[in-house]
Design an enzyme around this catalytic site. Structure first.
Site, mmCIF file in Angstrom:
data_model
loop_
_atom_site.group_PDB
_atom_site.id
_atom_site.type_symbol
_atom_site.label_atom_id
_atom_site.label_comp_id
_atom_site.label_asym_id
_atom_site.label_seq_id
_atom_site.Cartn_x
_atom_site.Cartn_y
_atom_site.Cartn_z
ATOM 1 N N HIS B 269 1.462 1.419 -0.893
ATOM 2 C CA HIS B 269 2.079 0.103 -0.489
ATOM 3 C C HIS B 269 1.043 -0.862 -0.326
ATOM 4 C CE1 HIS B 269 4.998 -2.780 1.178
ATOM 5 N NE2 HIS B 269 4.150 -3.401 1.681
ATOM 6 N N GLU B 270 -0.024 -0.646 0.752
ATOM 7 C CA GLU B 270 -0.945 -1.696 1.084
ATOM 8 C C GLU B 270 -1.906 -1.572 -0.132
ATOM 9 O OE1 GLU B 270 -0.600 -3.323 3.336
ATOM 10 O OE2 GLU B 270 1.247 -2.167 4.515
ATOM 11 N N HIS B 273 -0.953 -4.151 -2.346
ATOM 12 C CA HIS B 273 -1.381 -5.584 -1.731
ATOM 13 C C HIS B 273 -3.158 -5.621 -2.148
ATOM 14 C CE1 HIS B 273 2.130 -6.964 0.147
ATOM 15 N NE2 HIS B 273 1.923 -5.992 0.908
ATOM 16 N N GLU B 299 4.370 -8.906 -2.455
ATOM 17 C CA GLU B 299 5.259 -7.607 -2.326
ATOM 18 C C GLU B 299 5.813 -6.924 -3.243
ATOM 19 O OE1 GLU B 299 5.520 -6.310 0.498
ATOM 20 O OE2 GLU B 299 4.611 -7.727 2.188
#
Lengths: 505, 505
Positions: B269-270, B273, B299
């Site tokens: 997830h990170e 980003h 996102e």
């Protein structure tokens, strides 16, 4: 205090706090660059460090600051201030007068350059690439020379630099102090070399797991009273301590897999610096007085903890068994006495930060002389490796096999810190003089160390030295604590007594 | 371009770079506070963050900025600017107009408060102490309400906040989008609950050594093309990504010893980003365009990597064996198919960041509704735990046993980020729409994933989305890349297809 003065004072204190805020941010960015910041961001980061340093710098020499200083130094206003505020005004005025003449864009250029150069130096050291690093170092020296013109030449050009780290110290005084010290240490070193009782230290050079080295280092820091709630230890190429604020004083160390003592002594050394900064009186926070009073007094604390405590017999009577337990067979058959003698073996070595207590001063004298040549005698940066190697050959009888182990070994010059090195030997001298007083005032000193009861010693130092920060001058500290001015004989006495016993002279 | 315009432009760009410099410093200080800064320095640090944020803020709304914006928006000057500079001027003008009315001391108070509150929140979450944290949160909400007055109310008060993260998004549109999505997802969730083909995921909850979890996470980040020379991964209470500059985009993760997937999916997830920020075109660096264009698009990238790639069957066909090898007996007897079904088990759970892809949207709707109540309907902060628990009971049929697992679980509010949560569901929708296009344009997409050939996918995303940073709007991006406006049906289609297959509906 008149209301108007009170209001002005609050605003002045706010401006002063703001300047400290810039220092804190810049300090964190430097720490970050040297403990794990990604490479590709380093150049952008250097720009940002330059920008923020400049903003802080602009405040130091701002018209706003000038107006406050003029106001608060008027006699009818000054007499309404308390002692602390008077000292803050005095310190700000010193910084203001010193820097007012340096153009802000020069300062910015210098900040960007040194931030960038410190990153480049890490590479240069690793690859022994002096030629690649030389243009940056030349530029730093050239800018420093320009700055000396702005600051004003004191005695000699190099005096101006020394004074920044040790107020009122001069080339003339240092030449005399070093000569006095040398005259007592050289015969000692020669007697040691001739001694047939050379300690064996080969067992220190085995493979020691870095995880265990780290654990032991953290344990020792805890024992000496380093507050991990107000600091942390990381790894960097060159160990350092940095005080971001009184609740955040960080240190770094550097592990060598084939050397069990290097990281321990660097933790003790940087831990000594950190104890000083962690124990500054909270009322000084947010002012330029919330820091050590001079680099010499600062180094006295790092070297007191590293050498006078850390390389003493009682210290290892308490901690050697712990050290043994951190490793497997490596130190199993070594006695405390063998270990104590090994870590105090006098040896002509290449690396300053790994040198023994005695020859360490020769490493300093080499740097002191070279810096003098650079700033007073026209030595060119290009010729540094040659001069360095020649001096190591002359003073220590060894020649660095490459520049990484020679001229590139120290971080200082890449950050523009010329004039700093003398502080290390001054630190040794201050430390020995403090130690003499400690032994008188705390008769159980050795016993406490042998019991691992280090906290009362830390408390004594905090009470006599640390808490005052920069609110007392180095001269005031040494006289208040020991009752006399700096006297190099204490160091010579201490070293003679210690090494004559070890080498059975 | 006239010379005078050129000179002005250079000075304007320098001012803009300086603002980014403050952001970088503040970003690093926040990162540091949340990854290991010593506790005792946190309060001083918060002051410094407040001070520097305010200095940056002052520049954004400075007269100097105002003068530049007036100058560069004159038609005869504007027509001399290139497209990039026009966009920089536009973005600066937006920030200027938005913030000009907020008094600098209010902004400083807010910055200090939120920096401090984020540290307090960590403790509050750990000890489930909502009462202790409530005064800070109340103050943050009150200040946000004041800011809304300064910013101007758009439609409803809550609209003003949403617009900051997703330009042109409104409560009205979101109510409609969420309602459309809900109407397709609710029957799906119900069918799943009724299914007799529930995946077993008990084997995910064993003890998994954190060292090995860390190693595997770093491996996956490397595989997806995260550049470790331009970033690093650390641990924090709540995982986050922060872009300090284009060469320094950091992420954090959080390890749970009894859960092997939590940290992996948070790295994905990170990492998503971070890929976005690491691949912004270098020519945007030092401008407000060097960042993701909106939180929704941001996102979409985190959730594309976490869910659409990271929770897909082909991904684990490639990486499951690696995962198994990082541990001992824990996953030895698990098949890829069992693992794939387990990580996609739909379950009504307490923690948003650990929720499955499907019910995740319910977690968002709860937060969206509560924020709407806080800002539009006069809900008191004191009543938050009660409302939170009631909604969890209503939507998910479970009640948090304590506030640490309930109302205190997310970092957002402690930092003042109200209006952000909707971005996560918007991100899911954007991501599904991008995925639809990827599959058309890269027919080997699934095959590549099954081979661990993730870099061409990263390159496609960089080329279509990442490199533009904020120089295109979210609407421009979605239309340019997919050929149509945001359409929630893509997400519903994707979820239906995926989960009908898994649950054999």
């Amino acid at each position: 205090m008149e209301d108007q003065v009170k209001i002005k004072l609050e605003k002045f204190r706010e401006l002063v706090r703001k300047i400290r805020g810039y220092y804190e941010a810049v300090g964190l960015m430097h720490w970050d660059l040297r403990t794990g910041a990604p490479r590709k961001g380093a150049e952008f980061r250097s720009e940002t460090i330059g920008m923020l340093s400049t903003e802080g710098f602009k405040l130091i020499i701002s018209d706003e600051m000038g107006d406050y200083l003029e106001y608060f130094t008027k006699s009818d206003i000054a007499e309404q201030l308390d002692d602390l505020d008077l000292k803050i005004v005095k310190e700000c005025k010193k910084e203001y007068d010193l820097n007012k003449l340096i153009p802000a864009e020069k300062f910015q250029e210098y900040s960007v350059l040194t931030a960038h150069a410190q990153t480049l130096w890490e590479d240069a050291k690793e690859t022994s690439d002096f030629a690649g690093f030389e243009p940056y170092l030349s530029k730093i020296v050239a800018m420093k020379q320009e700055f000396i013109n702005f600051w004003g030449v004191k005695g000699t050009r190099y005096d101006t630099l020394i004074d920044m780290y040790e107020p009122d110290m001069t080339v003339e005084k240092l030449d005399e102090i070093f000569s006095k010290l040398r005259s007592r240490l050289v015969p000692l070193v020669e007697a040691i070399r001739a001694s047939t009782n050379q300690p064996d230290n080969t067992f220190l050079k085995q493979l020691f797991e870095i995880d265990q080295q780290e654990k032991f280092g953290l344990f020792i820091l805890e024992q000496m009273g380093y507050d991990f709630e107000a600091g942390r230890q990381d790894e960097s190429v060159h160990p350092f301590a940095t005080s971001l604020n009184v609740g955040d004083v960080r240190i770094t160390t550097h592990y060598l897999q084939d050397d069990v003592t290097s990281a321990v002594f660097s933790s003790l050394h940087e831990g000594g610096h950190a104890l000083y900064e962690q124990n500054v009186d909270v009322k000084l926070v947010g002012t330029p007085l919330a820091q050590g009073t001079s680099m010499g007094i600062h180094e006295s604390q790092s070297r007191l903890w590293e050498n006078m405590i850390g390389r003493s017999r009682p210290f290892w009577e308490r901690y050697f068994e712990d050290l043994q337990q951190h490793f497997g067979p490596q130190l199993k058959d070594v006695s405390i006495e063998e270990f104590y003698r090994a870590i105090n073996r006098v040896e002509n070595s290449l690396i300053r930060i790994e040198a023994d207590e005695l020859t360490y001063n020769l490493h300093i004298i080499i740097r002191y002389e070279i810096e003098k040549m650079l700033f007073n005698e026209g030595l060119s940066v290009k010729d540094l490796p040659e001069v360095w190697n020649a001096k190591y050959n002359e003073y220590l009888g060894i020649t660095p096999p490459n520049d990484g182990l020679g001229i590139l070994q120290d971080v200082h010059w890449s950050g523009g810190d010329f004039g700093y090195f003398a502080s290390y030997s001054l630190g040794n001298m201050y430390a020995a003089q403090f130690l003499h007083t400690i032994r008188k005032e705390l008769p159980q000193y050795d016993e406490w160390i042998a019991e691992g009861n280090l906290l009362p010693i830390k408390e004594w130092l905090a009470d006599k030295i640390y808490k005052y920060g920069k609110s007392l001058t180095p001269a005031e500290i040494i006289v208040n604590v020991t009752g006399e001015e700096l006297n190099p004989d204490y160091l010579a006495d201490y070293l003679e007594e210690k090494y004559k016993e070890i080498y059975k002279l």
